[in-house]
Design a protein around this motif. Structure first.
Motif, PDB file in Angstrom:
ATOM      1  N   VAL A 196      60.473   4.250 -17.088  1.00  0.00           N
ATOM      2  CA  VAL A 196      61.276   4.344 -15.882  1.00  0.00           C
ATOM      3  C   VAL A 196      61.178   5.743 -15.284  1.00  0.00           C
ATOM      4  N   VAL A 197      60.975   5.794 -14.000  1.00  0.00           N
ATOM      5  CA  VAL A 197      61.062   7.054 -13.269  1.00  0.00           C
ATOM      6  C   VAL A 197      62.432   7.091 -12.634  1.00  0.00           C
ATOM      7  N   THR A 198      63.144   8.188 -12.771  1.00  0.00           N
ATOM      8  CA  THR A 198      64.507   8.183 -12.242  1.00  0.00           C
ATOM      9  C   THR A 198      65.045   9.572 -11.908  1.00  0.00           C
ATOM     10  N   HIS A 199      66.012   9.562 -11.017  1.00  0.00           N
ATOM     11  CA  HIS A 199      66.816  10.749 -10.760  1.00  0.00           C
ATOM     12  C   HIS A 199      68.127  10.638 -11.518  1.00  0.00           C
ATOM     13  N   ASP A 200      68.337   9.441 -12.037  1.00  0.00           N
ATOM     14  CA  ASP A 200      69.625   9.046 -12.581  1.00  0.00           C
ATOM     15  C   ASP A 200      69.792   9.598 -14.000  1.00  0.00           C
ATOM     16  N   ALA A 201      70.720  10.527 -14.154  1.00  0.00           N
ATOM     17  CA  ALA A 201      70.925  11.178 -15.457  1.00  0.00           C
ATOM     18  C   ALA A 201      71.355  10.160 -16.505  1.00  0.00           C
ATOM     19  N   GLU A 202      72.074   9.142 -16.073  1.00  0.00           N
ATOM     20  CA  GLU A 202      72.554   8.103 -16.984  1.00  0.00           C
ATOM     21  C   GLU A 202      71.400   7.387 -17.686  1.00  0.00           C
ATOM     22  N   ILE A 203      70.409   7.003 -16.841  1.00  0.00           N
ATOM     23  CA  ILE A 203      69.246   6.328 -17.417  1.00  0.00           C
ATOM     24  C   ILE A 203      68.552   7.262 -18.389  1.00  0.00           C
ATOM     25  N   ALA A 204      68.380   8.491 -17.909  1.00  0.00           N
ATOM     26  CA  ALA A 204      67.685   9.467 -18.747  1.00  0.00           C
ATOM     27  C   ALA A 204      68.382   9.604 -20.105  1.00  0.00           C
ATOM     28  N   ALA A 205      69.721   9.585 -20.051  1.00  0.00           N
ATOM     29  CA  ALA A 205      70.489   9.749 -21.281  1.00  0.00           C
ATOM     30  C   ALA A 205      70.317   8.556 -22.204  1.00  0.00           C
ATOM     31  N   ARG A 206      70.175   7.380 -21.633  1.00  0.00           N
ATOM     32  CA  ARG A 206      70.085   6.184 -22.475  1.00  0.00           C
ATOM     33  C   ARG A 206      68.664   5.876 -22.940  1.00  0.00           C
ATOM     34  N   ALA A 207      67.689   6.535 -22.331  1.00  0.00           N
ATOM     35  CA  ALA A 207      66.303   6.295 -22.741  1.00  0.00           C
ATOM     36  C   ALA A 207      66.059   6.921 -24.101  1.00  0.00           C
ATOM     37  N   GLY A 208      65.071   6.373 -24.807  1.00  0.00           N
ATOM     38  CA  GLY A 208      64.759   6.894 -26.127  1.00  0.00           C
ATOM     39  C   GLY A 208      64.110   8.264 -26.034  1.00  0.00           C
ATOM     40  N   ARG A 209      63.369   8.480 -24.944  1.00  0.00           N
ATOM     41  CA  ARG A 209      62.647   9.730 -24.813  1.00  0.00           C
ATOM     42  C   ARG A 209      62.651  10.093 -23.331  1.00  0.00           C
ATOM     43  N   THR A 210      62.692  11.365 -23.046  1.00  0.00           N
ATOM     44  CA  THR A 210      62.672  11.811 -21.663  1.00  0.00           C
ATOM     45  C   THR A 210      61.531  12.791 -21.467  1.00  0.00           C
ATOM     46  N   LYS A 211      60.792  12.592 -20.390  1.00  0.00           N
ATOM     47  CA  LYS A 211      59.752  13.553 -20.048  1.00  0.00           C
ATOM     48  C   LYS A 211      60.055  14.113 -18.673  1.00  0.00           C
ATOM     49  N   ARG A 212      59.877  15.413 -18.529  1.00  0.00           N
ATOM     50  CA  ARG A 212      60.172  16.066 -17.261  1.00  0.00           C
ATOM     51  C   ARG A 212      58.856  16.388 -16.556  1.00  0.00           C
ATOM     52  N   MET A 213      58.814  16.194 -15.239  1.00  0.00           N
ATOM     53  CA  MET A 213      57.597  16.530 -14.487  1.00  0.00           C
ATOM     54  C   MET A 213      57.900  17.554 -13.420  1.00  0.00           C
ATOM     55  N   ARG A 214      56.911  18.373 -13.125  1.00  0.00           N
ATOM     56  CA  ARG A 214      57.028  19.314 -12.011  1.00  0.00           C
ATOM     57  C   ARG A 214      55.633  19.626 -11.499  1.00  0.00           C
ATOM     58  N   ASP A 215      55.450  19.617 -10.208  1.00  0.00           N
ATOM     59  CA  ASP A 215      54.173  19.958  -9.565  1.00  0.00           C
ATOM     60  C   ASP A 215      52.985  19.224 -10.175  1.00  0.00           C
ATOM     61  N   GLY A 216      53.186  17.940 -10.420  1.00  0.00           N
ATOM     62  CA  GLY A 216      52.066  17.132 -10.894  1.00  0.00           C
ATOM     63  C   GLY A 216      51.748  17.307 -12.362  1.00  0.00           C
ATOM     64  N   LYS A 217      52.608  18.027 -13.061  1.00  0.00           N
ATOM     65  CA  LYS A 217      52.337  18.215 -14.485  1.00  0.00           C
ATOM     66  C   LYS A 217      53.516  17.726 -15.314  1.00  0.00           C
ATOM     67  N   VAL A 218      53.194  17.220 -16.494  1.00  0.00           N
ATOM     68  CA  VAL A 218      54.249  16.831 -17.423  1.00  0.00           C
ATOM     69  C   VAL A 218      54.601  18.046 -18.268  1.00  0.00           C
ATOM     70  N   LEU A 219      55.889  18.386 -18.264  1.00  0.00           N
ATOM     71  CA  LEU A 219      56.323  19.543 -19.050  1.00  0.00           C
ATOM     72  C   LEU A 219      56.641  19.088 -20.467  1.00  0.00           C
ATOM     73  N   ASP A 220      56.489  19.992 -21.416  1.00  0.00           N
ATOM     74  CA  ASP A 220      56.761  19.622 -22.806  1.00  0.00           C
ATOM     75  C   ASP A 220      58.230  19.757 -23.158  1.00  0.00           C
TER      76      ASP A 220
END
Lengths: 220, 406
Positions: A196-220
């Motif tokens: 899931v791609v989301t702005h929603d912090a709730e979803i992010a919190a309930r997901a098993g894993r969260t990945k953050r992206m910025r400027d076309g790159k996945v941050l660790d």
């Protein structure tokens, strides 16, 4: 199960080259519930479109079940979209001339499933998302939340292993958002991979894993 | 649960979905059908009116093609110069030529005719009543009363213009005319003659041979009409007629025998112009129709690029989407073509009726099956192709691109 390798997508804007994705390497395991977050324009949706085989990369590759999707024919890609992946759009993207039942049955139509079977299954899927009484309504006659639930039912119609949501709660109210989140969580518990791609912090919190992206790159 | 599908989508399913899609966009579909129909109607109506005109002209000519008219004179420039009159011997000699079915010798002249104290100069035509009747009564028709009998020495039959146009009051059967001082009773009135007979019948008064000789105070034969058996021989017989009469009179160019074939040749140029105009009209109609169909079809499929993108995104193969849209386009084109044919036929009838009334001639639109089939073919080919093109373009986009398309 899904792996990207130096995935890059470049858009040309006049003379300038814009990197929507820049060497993205991401691995998603079978049965995972992963949320991808990040500001607008960070490349989240582009990444999802690549994983969902809706778009082709400029360079790099997407592997699904070990298959390099860049080497597949048009029909091969269509088959992956039809069988392996259920895609949920922020804008719902339902066919407005068809009612909820027919929209849900449409992927089965393209899979050549017999009419009675696909309508039975579509009905079952709609009941599961709580729209048993809205089956014969057309999308313009439904609220955003209802439309998104139809879209989820449609995504599930060919029983895909992977469910991809591009801001699935972006155009619905909070309560419906929670319902949709519950459904997604349920799908994950059934063993499906949920991305899931989301702005929603709730979803992010309930997901098993969260990945953050910025400027076309996945941050660790 | 695993949902099993077959490799191919059943045709009936595609058909149902295409039909549903047409029905759900009712307004759009009706407009598209009309867009196609108007184009096809233009082709069908113009061609049918054109063929109707052509037939109106050729039909009359072929109806009269077995006739040869012989006059004692020649055409110099645009004027007819009378060189004398035929003799009984001329008539008998012509009668002996093989291949001749009927012959009638006529005398005619312009005399003063009086009706209810109004006077007008009118051509009076006299001849053997049976022979004369054989040439004019059947093709033109009697509107009122009857044709002349041999002993109708005081009776006359009048043409349509004599009855309706030449005097202030309309002349009917049993009305009295004073022709060159002698009283006659109208026993019959001709119908309005069609174009080719109009000059021979409409402005004339017909008398028995004896009556005409008395009224015109002459027994000179001024006009011989001949009907032949075989159209192929027309030119040969015409030459023979001229030769025999010329021999009798010792002149080279005394008699002029005109076959309808030579008349057709004379107006052949007009004919070619009409043909050319027809072809031009058809070509213009075709181009206009095609552009109209392309426009409506292109627009109605292009605005569904988004829908095509959605279908692809949920796993439709390009070929499946294409075949769906092809089906839709062909159904719309087929209906448009049929509606167009019906509208075209109706329009053709109305146009030919209006034009016929306005020009005072009688002709009906001729609807040829090949024109209808051609119209359907244009609708199908142009419609399907111009539906196919944007559908293919959309189905070749990546799903993301097509879905974003507004």
């Amino acid at each position: 199960m899904i792996r990207t390798e130096n995935l890059t997508k470049v858009y040309r804007m006049g003379d300038a080259e814009v990197y929507a994705l820049h060497d993205v390497n991401l691995e998603i395991q079978e049965g995972e519930f992963i949320a991808i977050i990040g500001p607008s324009g960070s490349g989240k949706s582009t990444l999802l479109n690549m994983i969902g085989c809706l778009d082709t990369p400029t360079s790099g590759a997407v592997f699904i079940d070990g298959i390099d999707t860049g080497k597949l024919s048009e029909n091969g890609l269509a088959e992956i979209r039809r069988k392996k992946i259920g895609f949920i759009f922020q804008q719902f993207n339902l066919v407005h001339t068809l009612n909820a039942l027919e929209n849900v049955a449409l992927p089965m139509f393209f899979a050549g499933v017999r009419r009675e079977i696909r309508l039975d299954r579509a009905e079952e899927l709609l009941v599961n998302v709580g729209l048993g009484d809205r089956m014969h309504h057309k999308p313009p006659e439904m609220s955003g939340g209802q439309q998104q639930r139809v879209a989820i039912a449609r995504a599930l119609s060919n029983d895909p292993e992977v469910v991809i949501g591009d801001e699935p709660t972006g155009n619905v109210d909070t309560e419906t958002g929670n319902t949709i989140l519950d459904i997604l969580e349920g799908l994950n518990k059934e063993g499906r991979t949920v991305i899931v791609v989301t702005h929603d912090a709730e979803i992010a919190a309930r997901a098993g894993r969260t990945k953050r992206m910025r400027d076309g790159k996945v941050l660790d | 649960m695993v949902i099993k599908g077959v490799k191919q989508i059943p045709m009936i399913d595609k058909f149902l979905l295409a039909y549903r899609s047409i029905r759900e966009r009712r307004t759009r579909s009706i407009l598209t059908v009309l867009g196609i129909a108007v184009g096809i109607a233009a082709i069908v109506s113009l061609m049918s009116v054109g063929y109707g005109m052509e037939e109106a002209i050729t039909g009359e000519l072929t109806g009269m093609a077995d006739m040869i008219s012989v006059v004692p004179g020649k055409i110099t420039g645009h004027a007819y110069v009378e060189l004398g009159s035929f003799t009984d011997r001329d008539v008998k000699d012509v009668q002996r030529i093989s291949g001749i079915k009927d012959i009638t010798a006529m005398t005619y002249d312009a005399v003063e005719v009086e009706y209810r104290n109004k006077r007008a100069p009118i051509f009076v035509l006299g001849g053997d009543t049976k022979e004369l009747g054989g040439f004019y009564v059947e093709p033109v028709g009697i509107k009122e009363g009857r044709w002349l009998r041999e002993n109708d020495f005081k009776g006359c039959v009048i043409g349509d213009r004599v009855a309706n146009d030449f005097f202030d009051e309309v002349i009917h059967v049993n009305d009295k005319l004073i022709i060159n001082g002698e009283k006659f009773i109208v026993v019959g009135v001709f119908e309005k003659a069609s174009t080719m007979y109009a000059a021979d019948v409409d402005p004339h008064i017909f008398l028995t041979l004896r009556a005409s000789q008395e009224v015109l105070q002459t027994d000179e034969v001024k006009y011989i009409m001949v009907r032949i058996y075989d159209l192929e021989e027309a030119e040969g017989i015409a030459e023979e007629i001229e030769e025999r009469i010329n021999d009798n009179h010792g002149l080279d160019d005394f008699a002029m025998a005109m076959t309808m074939g030579s008349m057709i040749e004379q107006i052949g140029d007009v004919f070619n112009i009409i043909r050319g105009v027809l072809v031009g009209i058809a070509a213009i109609a075709l181009v206009v129709a095609s552009i109209g169909i392309m426009n409506t079809m292109l627009m109605s499929v292009m605005e569904r690029t988004h829908e095509i993108g959605v279908m692809k995104a949920i796993g439709a193969k390009s070929s499946d989407v294409l075949s769906l849209f092809l089906l839709e386009s062909s159904m719309v084109s087929l209906v448009g073509g049929m509606v167009g044919c019906v509208l075209g036929v109706v329009a053709a009838k109305v146009i030919s009726l209006g034009a016929g009334t306005a020009l005072g001639i009688e002709f009906g639109a001729v609807v040829k099956p090949e024109v209808l089939l051609g119209g359907m073919a244009v609708a199908m080919i142009v419609g399907v192709l111009s539906g196919f093109y944007p559908a293919r373009k959309a189905s070749r986009m990546s799903p993301v691109e097509a879905v974003r398309y507004e």
